[in-house]
Design a protein around this motif. Structure first.
Motif, mmCIF file in Angstrom:
data_model
loop_
_atom_site.group_PDB
_atom_site.id
_atom_site.type_symbol
_atom_site.label_atom_id
_atom_site.label_comp_id
_atom_site.label_asym_id
_atom_site.label_seq_id
_atom_site.Cartn_x
_atom_site.Cartn_y
_atom_site.Cartn_z
ATOM 1 N N PRO A 107 9.019 -2.942 -2.638
ATOM 2 C CA PRO A 107 9.183 -3.255 -4.069
ATOM 3 C C PRO A 107 10.329 -2.477 -4.716
ATOM 4 C CG PRO A 107 6.864 -2.999 -3.546
ATOM 5 C CD PRO A 107 7.622 -2.540 -2.345
ATOM 6 N N THR A 108 10.504 -1.206 -4.329
ATOM 7 C CA THR A 108 11.594 -0.414 -4.901
ATOM 8 C C THR A 108 12.945 -0.953 -4.468
ATOM 9 O OG1 THR A 108 10.168 1.546 -4.863
ATOM 10 C CG2 THR A 108 12.524 1.913 -5.185
ATOM 11 N N ALA A 109 13.049 -1.371 -3.214
ATOM 12 C CA ALA A 109 14.300 -1.962 -2.737
ATOM 13 C C ALA A 109 14.642 -3.215 -3.537
ATOM 14 C CB ALA A 109 14.189 -2.304 -1.250
ATOM 15 N N GLU A 110 13.635 -4.039 -3.803
ATOM 16 C CA GLU A 110 13.864 -5.250 -4.591
ATOM 17 C C GLU A 110 14.268 -4.901 -6.018
ATOM 18 O OE1 GLU A 110 10.208 -7.349 -4.236
ATOM 19 O OE2 GLU A 110 10.537 -7.907 -2.123
ATOM 20 N N ARG A 111 13.645 -3.864 -6.593
ATOM 21 C CA ARG A 111 13.975 -3.471 -7.966
ATOM 22 C C ARG A 111 15.379 -2.904 -8.062
ATOM 23 N NH1 ARG A 111 8.270 -1.153 -7.869
ATOM 24 N NH2 ARG A 111 7.002 -2.811 -8.802
ATOM 25 N N LEU A 112 15.798 -2.161 -7.048
ATOM 26 C CA LEU A 112 17.169 -1.647 -7.063
ATOM 27 C C LEU A 112 18.182 -2.787 -7.043
ATOM 28 C CD1 LEU A 112 16.919 1.422 -4.655
ATOM 29 C CD2 LEU A 112 17.820 1.482 -6.994
ATOM 30 N N PHE A 126 16.195 13.839 -3.016
ATOM 31 C CA PHE A 126 16.915 12.749 -3.674
ATOM 32 C C PHE A 126 16.324 11.427 -3.187
ATOM 33 C CE2 PHE A 126 20.250 9.529 -3.065
ATOM 34 C CZ PHE A 126 20.664 9.337 -4.382
ATOM 35 N N CYS A 127 16.300 11.273 -1.866
ATOM 36 C CA CYS A 127 15.719 10.090 -1.239
ATOM 37 C C CYS A 127 15.642 10.353 0.254
ATOM 38 C CB CYS A 127 16.571 8.851 -1.523
ATOM 39 S SG CYS A 127 16.039 7.354 -0.650
ATOM 40 N N THR A 128 14.546 9.943 0.882
ATOM 41 C CA THR A 128 14.398 10.119 2.325
ATOM 42 C C THR A 128 14.437 8.789 3.068
ATOM 43 O OG1 THR A 128 11.987 10.218 2.005
ATOM 44 C CG2 THR A 128 13.177 12.307 2.164
ATOM 45 N N GLY A 129 15.141 7.823 2.474
ATOM 46 C CA GLY A 129 15.359 6.565 3.172
ATOM 47 C C GLY A 129 14.223 5.583 3.033
ATOM 48 N N LEU A 130 14.117 4.703 3.995
ATOM 49 C CA LEU A 130 13.103 3.658 3.965
ATOM 50 C C LEU A 130 11.724 4.250 4.233
ATOM 51 C CD1 LEU A 130 12.524 0.588 3.784
ATOM 52 C CD2 LEU A 130 12.851 0.489 6.265
ATOM 53 N N ASP A 131 10.780 3.927 3.380
ATOM 54 C CA ASP A 131 9.404 4.382 3.560
ATOM 55 C C ASP A 131 8.888 3.908 4.914
ATOM 56 O OD1 ASP A 131 6.326 4.004 3.286
ATOM 57 O OD2 ASP A 131 6.864 5.295 1.594
ATOM 58 N N ARG A 132 8.251 4.805 5.624
ATOM 59 C CA ARG A 132 7.802 4.478 6.985
ATOM 60 C C ARG A 132 6.867 3.271 7.003
ATOM 61 N NH1 ARG A 132 9.960 4.953 11.869
ATOM 62 N NH2 ARG A 132 8.405 4.223 13.332
ATOM 63 N N ASP A 133 5.980 3.175 6.007
ATOM 64 C CA ASP A 133 5.067 2.034 5.957
ATOM 65 C C ASP A 133 5.833 0.731 5.764
ATOM 66 O OD1 ASP A 133 2.959 3.755 6.266
ATOM 67 O OD2 ASP A 133 2.512 3.881 4.121
ATOM 68 N N ALA A 134 6.906 0.791 4.967
ATOM 69 C CA ALA A 134 7.722 -0.407 4.750
ATOM 70 C C ALA A 134 8.467 -0.785 6.019
ATOM 71 C CB ALA A 134 8.713 -0.171 3.611
ATOM 72 N N ALA A 135 8.933 0.226 6.760
ATOM 73 C CA ALA A 135 9.692 -0.040 7.978
ATOM 74 C C ALA A 135 8.864 -0.811 8.997
ATOM 75 C CB ALA A 135 10.184 1.273 8.579
ATOM 76 N N THR A 136 7.603 -0.455 9.111
ATOM 77 C CA THR A 136 6.750 -1.133 10.089
ATOM 78 C C THR A 136 6.273 -2.491 9.589
ATOM 79 O OG1 THR A 136 4.806 0.036 9.218
ATOM 80 C CG2 THR A 136 5.965 1.049 11.069
ATOM 81 N N ALA A 137 6.440 -2.756 8.288
ATOM 82 C CA ALA A 137 5.959 -4.011 7.714
ATOM 83 C C ALA A 137 6.997 -5.116 7.745
ATOM 84 C CB ALA A 137 5.508 -3.778 6.272
ATOM 85 N N VAL A 138 8.234 -4.763 8.070
ATOM 86 C CA VAL A 138 9.307 -5.764 8.046
ATOM 87 C C VAL A 138 9.432 -6.411 9.427
ATOM 88 C CG1 VAL A 138 11.765 -6.157 7.690
ATOM 89 C CG2 VAL A 138 10.543 -4.498 6.262
ATOM 90 N N PRO A 139 9.145 -7.699 9.555
ATOM 91 C CA PRO A 139 9.293 -8.367 10.863
ATOM 92 C C PRO A 139 10.761 -8.520 11.223
ATOM 93 C CG PRO A 139 8.742 -9.972 9.173
ATOM 94 C CD PRO A 139 8.656 -8.623 8.515
ATOM 95 N N GLN A 140 11.068 -8.369 12.498
ATOM 96 C CA GLN A 140 12.440 -8.485 12.970
ATOM 97 C C GLN A 140 12.622 -9.781 13.756
ATOM 98 O OE1 GLN A 140 15.026 -6.584 12.237
ATOM 99 N NE2 GLN A 140 13.719 -5.258 10.982
ATOM 100 N N PRO A 141 13.757 -10.450 13.568
ATOM 101 C CA PRO A 141 14.038 -11.665 14.355
ATOM 102 C C PRO A 141 14.095 -11.320 15.841
ATOM 103 C CG PRO A 141 15.585 -11.422 12.514
ATOM 104 C CD PRO A 141 14.836 -10.125 12.623
ATOM 105 N N LEU A 186 17.215 -2.431 3.248
ATOM 106 C CA LEU A 186 18.050 -1.540 2.450
ATOM 107 C C LEU A 186 19.484 -2.036 2.263
ATOM 108 C CD1 LEU A 186 16.980 2.002 3.730
ATOM 109 C CD2 LEU A 186 16.010 0.629 1.887
ATOM 110 N N LEU A 187 19.837 -3.123 2.902
ATOM 111 C CA LEU A 187 21.227 -3.574 2.869
ATOM 112 C C LEU A 187 21.719 -3.899 1.466
ATOM 113 C CD1 LEU A 187 21.725 -5.830 6.016
ATOM 114 C CD2 LEU A 187 22.790 -3.631 5.517
ATOM 115 N N ARG A 188 20.808 -4.228 0.554
ATOM 116 C CA ARG A 188 21.215 -4.655 -0.786
ATOM 117 C C ARG A 188 20.785 -3.663 -1.867
ATOM 118 N NH1 ARG A 188 24.873 -8.616 -0.881
ATOM 119 N NH2 ARG A 188 24.058 -9.433 -2.832
ATOM 120 N N ILE A 189 20.525 -2.413 -1.509
ATOM 121 C CA ILE A 189 20.060 -1.479 -2.533
ATOM 122 C C ILE A 189 21.203 -0.750 -3.232
ATOM 123 C CG2 ILE A 189 17.870 -1.099 -1.333
ATOM 124 C CD1 ILE A 189 18.981 1.725 -0.594
ATOM 125 N N GLY A 190 22.435 -0.935 -2.764
ATOM 126 C CA GLY A 190 23.560 -0.227 -3.353
ATOM 127 C C GLY A 190 24.297 -1.057 -4.387
#
Length: 265
Positions: free
Chosen positions: A34-39, A65-80, A90-94
């Motif tokens: 959700p934070t990535a989407e809000r950014l 400041f920030c410790t990157g992608l939340d571990r729970d989020a990392a395991t929740a994202v399916p990979q092709p 995280l590609l679109r958070i900047g």
């Protein structure tokens, strides 16, 4: 159910400066989905807000400041199931990834590591508290530091960026060292990073916006070609070099030993 507030934005209409704060201090300001989407949405909103002429981004609390992608989020994202594509939340958070060309200053307090470099790499310059530290944990956990290393290699000398990427959690770069190698432009008094960044932002926001944004684009374009080519390789490197997710999790929790027998801490 009320959605937890994980991102705060305050705007001073008199100065034209917006302060963006990652607000998950109990999770060391790690970024969940959700934070990535809000950014992403925030940077797009700020593109159209003419009252905002400069931006400071920081993290809540003094631990990170920030410790990157939340571990729970990392395991929740399916990979092709393909080595040619990768799903990276995280590609679109900047700001630059969302075509925002207003100046962005990062005020770094505490730890900045891993996925935090997506934000730092797309900031125009960094101001750091003396207690700030920088490191990249990817290799420790059997992951390729690709996007992060590309971004950091454009902010600091090659040897320093490579050392940070390869040393993983075994070594942290201090704020003083980050200043010496050019990653950080100013080391403030303790607790003073946000105030110092806001002072810079207020000065910049007082200048004609067209000139400022054109300068941001010019500075960015000086490195954009090399960056674009390097980032094109990043998904393939991640897909080919990462350990399977369950093995990463074992390393992360300390349940798995490396082939040489030592336990990852």
């Amino acid at each position: 159910m009320t959605t937890p507030r994980t991102l705060r934005t305050t705007t001073d209409k008199d100065t034209g400066v917006a302060l963006v704060t990652l607000d998950r201090p109990t999770r060391l300001n790690a970024i969940d989905l959700p934070t990535a989407e809000r950014l992403t949405a925030l940077w797009r909103e700020l593109r159209y807000d003419d009252t905002v002429r400069a931006i400071v981004v920081t993290g809540a609390g003094d631990r990170a400041f920030c410790t990157g992608l939340d571990r729970d989020a990392a395991t929740a994202v399916p990979q092709p199931n393909s080595p040619y594509t990768i799903e990276d939340p995280l590609l679109r958070i900047g700001p630059r990834s969302n075509d925002l060309w207003k100046p962005v200053i990062a005020a770094v307090n505490g730890m900045a590591c891993g996925g935090a470099f997506y934000l730092l790499g797309e900031s125009d310059f960094l101001v750091a508290d003396p207690a700030a530290t920088f490191f990249d944990p990817h290799t420790t956990y059997g992951m390729v530091s690709a996007f992060e290393s590309v971004l950091m290699a454009q902010r600091m000398p090659y040897g320093e960026a490579t050392r940070m990427a390869l040393m993983g959690t075994a070594e942290r770069m201090s704020a003083r060292r980050a200043y010496e190698v050019g990653l950080v432009s100013e080391v403030t008094e303790p607790g003073g990073s946000v105030a110092a960044a806001l002072r810079c932002a207020e000065v910049i926001a007082g200048y004609p916006p067209g000139a400022v944004q054109g300068t941001v684009r010019a500075c960015w374009s000086a490195r954009e070609a090399a960056r674009a080519h390097a980032l094109a390789y990043a998904p393939h490197l991640v897909s080919l070099g990462n350990l399977p997710g369950e093995q990463q999790a074992e390393l992360y929790t300390g349940r798995r030993r490396h082939p040489d027998g030592h336990r990852v801490r």
